[in-house]
Design a protein around this motif. Structure first.
Motif, mmCIF file in Angstrom:
data_model
loop_
_atom_site.group_PDB
_atom_site.id
_atom_site.type_symbol
_atom_site.label_atom_id
_atom_site.label_comp_id
_atom_site.label_asym_id
_atom_site.label_seq_id
_atom_site.Cartn_x
_atom_site.Cartn_y
_atom_site.Cartn_z
ATOM 1 N N VAL A 244 -17.235 -33.485 28.312
ATOM 2 C CA VAL A 244 -17.732 -33.709 26.943
ATOM 3 C C VAL A 244 -18.171 -32.382 26.331
ATOM 4 C CG1 VAL A 244 -19.382 -34.969 25.511
ATOM 5 C CG2 VAL A 244 -18.415 -36.062 27.546
ATOM 6 N N VAL A 245 -18.825 -31.536 27.122
ATOM 7 C CA VAL A 245 -19.160 -30.184 26.650
ATOM 8 C C VAL A 245 -17.890 -29.467 26.198
ATOM 9 C CG1 VAL A 245 -19.993 -27.897 27.360
ATOM 10 C CG2 VAL A 245 -21.243 -29.955 28.063
ATOM 11 N N GLY A 246 -16.800 -29.656 26.960
ATOM 12 C CA GLY A 246 -15.543 -28.983 26.649
ATOM 13 C C GLY A 246 -14.785 -29.558 25.470
ATOM 14 N N ALA A 279 -19.443 -39.296 22.889
ATOM 15 C CA ALA A 279 -20.325 -38.414 22.123
ATOM 16 C C ALA A 279 -20.746 -39.080 20.816
ATOM 17 C CB ALA A 279 -19.617 -37.091 21.842
ATOM 18 N N TYR A 280 -21.903 -38.659 20.329
ATOM 19 C CA TYR A 280 -22.461 -39.113 19.051
ATOM 20 C C TYR A 280 -22.768 -40.624 19.052
ATOM 21 C CZ TYR A 280 -20.647 -34.536 17.996
ATOM 22 O OH TYR A 280 -20.367 -33.186 18.048
ATOM 23 N N LEU A 426 -29.299 -36.798 28.842
ATOM 24 C CA LEU A 426 -30.206 -35.669 28.667
ATOM 25 C C LEU A 426 -29.376 -34.424 28.371
ATOM 26 C CD1 LEU A 426 -32.927 -34.262 28.827
ATOM 27 C CD2 LEU A 426 -32.682 -34.208 31.320
ATOM 28 N N ASN A 427 -29.490 -33.879 27.171
ATOM 29 C CA ASN A 427 -28.707 -32.683 26.827
ATOM 30 C C ASN A 427 -29.583 -31.453 26.583
ATOM 31 O OD1 ASN A 427 -29.783 -33.587 24.424
ATOM 32 N ND2 ASN A 427 -27.911 -33.338 23.228
ATOM 33 N N ILE A 458 -26.320 -26.890 34.655
ATOM 34 C CA ILE A 458 -27.291 -26.369 33.687
ATOM 35 C C ILE A 458 -26.605 -25.361 32.763
ATOM 36 C CG2 ILE A 458 -29.423 -25.048 33.395
ATOM 37 C CD1 ILE A 458 -29.825 -27.896 34.438
ATOM 38 N N ARG A 459 -25.773 -24.522 33.329
ATOM 39 C CA ARG A 459 -25.043 -23.550 32.512
ATOM 40 C C ARG A 459 -24.166 -24.265 31.488
ATOM 41 N NH1 ARG A 459 -22.082 -19.228 35.949
ATOM 42 N NH2 ARG A 459 -21.061 -21.093 36.766
ATOM 43 N N ALA A 460 -23.501 -25.349 31.897
ATOM 44 C CA ALA A 460 -22.674 -26.113 30.956
ATOM 45 C C ALA A 460 -23.525 -26.656 29.815
ATOM 46 C CB ALA A 460 -21.961 -27.248 31.690
ATOM 47 N N LEU A 461 -24.706 -27.201 30.160
ATOM 48 C CA LEU A 461 -25.590 -27.721 29.104
ATOM 49 C C LEU A 461 -26.033 -26.614 28.160
ATOM 50 C CD1 LEU A 461 -27.957 -30.278 30.921
ATOM 51 C CD2 LEU A 461 -25.884 -30.739 29.597
ATOM 52 N N GLU A 462 -26.174 -25.413 28.658
ATOM 53 C CA GLU A 462 -26.607 -24.300 27.806
ATOM 54 C C GLU A 462 -25.553 -23.935 26.774
ATOM 55 O OE1 GLU A 462 -29.652 -22.126 30.985
ATOM 56 O OE2 GLU A 462 -27.589 -21.405 30.782
ATOM 57 N N TYR A 463 -24.305 -24.303 27.010
ATOM 58 C CA TYR A 463 -23.275 -24.125 25.972
ATOM 59 C C TYR A 463 -23.344 -25.228 24.921
ATOM 60 C CZ TYR A 463 -20.987 -20.319 28.464
ATOM 61 O OH TYR A 463 -20.705 -19.110 29.047
#
Length: 500
Positions: A244-246, A279-280, A426-427, A458-463
């Motif tokens: 989903v981040v991607g 998402a959303y 949790l994002n 955590i790194r993925a969430l930071e994007y």
């Protein structure tokens, strides 16, 4: 037929020896396992296409067939013989005489055994009792069965043997075959439901460097070439949220998960889950979505939204009940006040009164969940959403904006079992990092099911993970529900069992 009139059971070793002798004779004649027979028709299709035709119609317009299957019934009547063979679609009767297929083949057939697999050429006709039958012109033994099938009147009734020898269970029990056909249709219907709503089906790793996505004890393995420890997947959640981040904003996976836990009527170490993320959206959307999914799957596979599970009716057309977890506890334990629900000592005293063990490190949230799981969950027969779980037991769910002690999370219970678990994700990477650290502390204090700290997640969430809602549905438990099966072993083809 009474027990005293049942035919005596034969010694299996003697039967196997006799059949091996027959196989030896076949080998002496040539290829004992011929592989050139081409089946062109299925029994079920022939019944569907020609069952309504009368005898004269079949005689005047003969239908040539080429079928194959396992002999399940055999009757020898002087110069004529009847048999029933079973294939993947059903069964059909055979008729043989000294004229068709001829004395030699008829004599060979009479030496065949129940369980043998044959290839047959012939024409359809109807007997005097109007049973659709194949008049055999050619018959060939394709596979010699060396072991006898269960005796006709008893069948395979030993439940553990049915699990251990599922191949035999499928051969002899039509209900078992139907259960697994329905399982396949349920999964197909679920997949279609998601694809029609623009979800993308994906596959994520089954071996993880860090177990995550759920609180569970993992199976551990080792990669020799990389000399590294790996864990069998306990859940695909963290990988799906990376997608989903991607930018894959609607994803689902039908995944095999592995949890190193006990075996029961509800648990198998290897099981199937559906997990999906959108998402959303927020968790109330998922509750409506799952309700619609179950309703449509039941209608698609069973033709109705009303089912009977273990003698009790469930109507999926009715709106599902919705309860806060605190209200559910108070409903079934009216002696507990709001104040006592937030008092760790009061909860421990309640658990002690009920002889329910708990983990020493649990806070109020963990104790509430222990009380709920041990005394209330099994009583929720009608479809019921329980929500507002304590944040302590929801390490991946978003905090509720109005009361941060609780998570925007729900679970769905039907027939006394958890069927689904979902939440608003949790994002916030800093909040997630803090919760991972809290889980790591639990693990150090002896909680084997606590999560590891996943730095890459955590790194993925930071994007940036957009506002997202996600849920998991236990496929095995859903199949149990829709096929009226009391144990998870009834809906898993090869469940794990103790060694013989």
């Amino acid at each position: 037929m009474s027990e005293k009139n049942l035919p005596p059971e034969q010694d299996e070793n003697q039967i196997v020896a006799e059949r091996r002798a027959k196989l030896k004779a076949l080998r002496e004649k040539g290829n004992a396992f011929p592989n050139g027979f081409l089946r062109l028709h299925l029994a079920g299709d022939l019944h569907e296409e020609h069952e309504e035709r009368d005898r004269d119609s079949l005689d005047l317009n003969p239908v040539a067939v080429r079928i194959g299957g396992r002999i399940m019934l055999k009757r020898l009547m002087g110069k004529a013989s009847f048999a029933s063979i079973q294939d993947m679609s059903g069964s059909i009767q055979l008729y043989l005489t000294d004229s068709y297929p001829g004395k030699e083949q008829h004599a060979e057939f009479r030496r065949y055994d129940i369980g043998d697999i044959v290839g047959v050429e012939g024409v359809l006709f109807k007997t005097k009792t109007d049973e659709l039958t194949v008049r055999v012109k050619q018959i060939e033994l394709l596979t010699k069965s060396l072991r006898p099938l269960p005796e006709k009147f008893h069948g395979l009734t030993d439940q553990e043997l049915r699990y251990r020898q599922r191949y035999l269970d499928l051969v002899t029990n039509e209900d078992t075959r139907l259960t697994f056909v329905q399982r396949s249709r349920i999964i197909q219907s679920i997949r279609q439901f998601f694809l029609e709503r623009r979800f993308l089906e994906v596959e994520t790793p089954m071996m993880h460097p860090i177990p995550g996505g759920a609180a569970a004890r993992p199976f551990v393995t080792h990669h020799n070439a990389l000399d590294m420890k790996l864990y069998l997947r306990i859940a695909p959640e963290l990988y799906l949220k990376r997608l989903v981040v991607g930018g894959f904003e609607r994803v689902f996976e039908l995944s095999r998960n592995f949890r190193n836990e006990g075996i029961s009527t509800r648990h198998n170490p290897e099981f199937t889950m559906l997990e999906f993320y959108v998402a959303y959206r927020q968790y109330p959307h998922l509750m409506r979505f799952i309700e619609l999914l179950i309703r449509e799957v039941a209608r698609s596979v069973l033709g109705t939204t009303k089912i009977t599970y273990q003698g009790r009716e469930i109507d999926f057309e009715k709106p599902f009940t919705i309860l806060r977890i605190s209200d559910a506890i108070k409903k079934y334990h009216p002696d507990l006040s709001d104040q006592m629900l937030e008092d760790r000592n009061a909860l421990m005293a309640k658990l002690a009164d009920l002889n329910i063990p708990h983990r020493a490190q649990d806070g109020v949230g963990g104790l509430q969940l222990t009380l709920f799981e041990n005394t209330i969950e099994s009583q929720l027969f009608e479809p019921t959403y329980v929500f507002n779980y304590p944040i302590e037991v929801s390490p991946l769910a978003r905090r509720n904006d109005e009361d941060p002690r609780y998570a925007d999370r729900f679970e769905l219970f039907i027939a006394g079992r958890e069927i689904a678990n979902g939440f608003s994700e949790l994002n916030d990477p800093e909040d997630q990092a803090a919760r991972f650290l809290a889980q790591a502390e639990k693990k150090e204090s002896g909680d084997h099911e606590a999560m590891h700290y996943d730095a890459d997640y955590i790194r993925a969430l930071e994007y940036g993970l957009p506002p997202t809602a996600g849920a998991g549905i236990g496929i095995d438990r859903l199949v149990m529900l829709l096929t009226d099966r009391p144990s998870i072993r009834d809906v898993i083809l090869f469940p794990h069992l103790r060694p013989e």
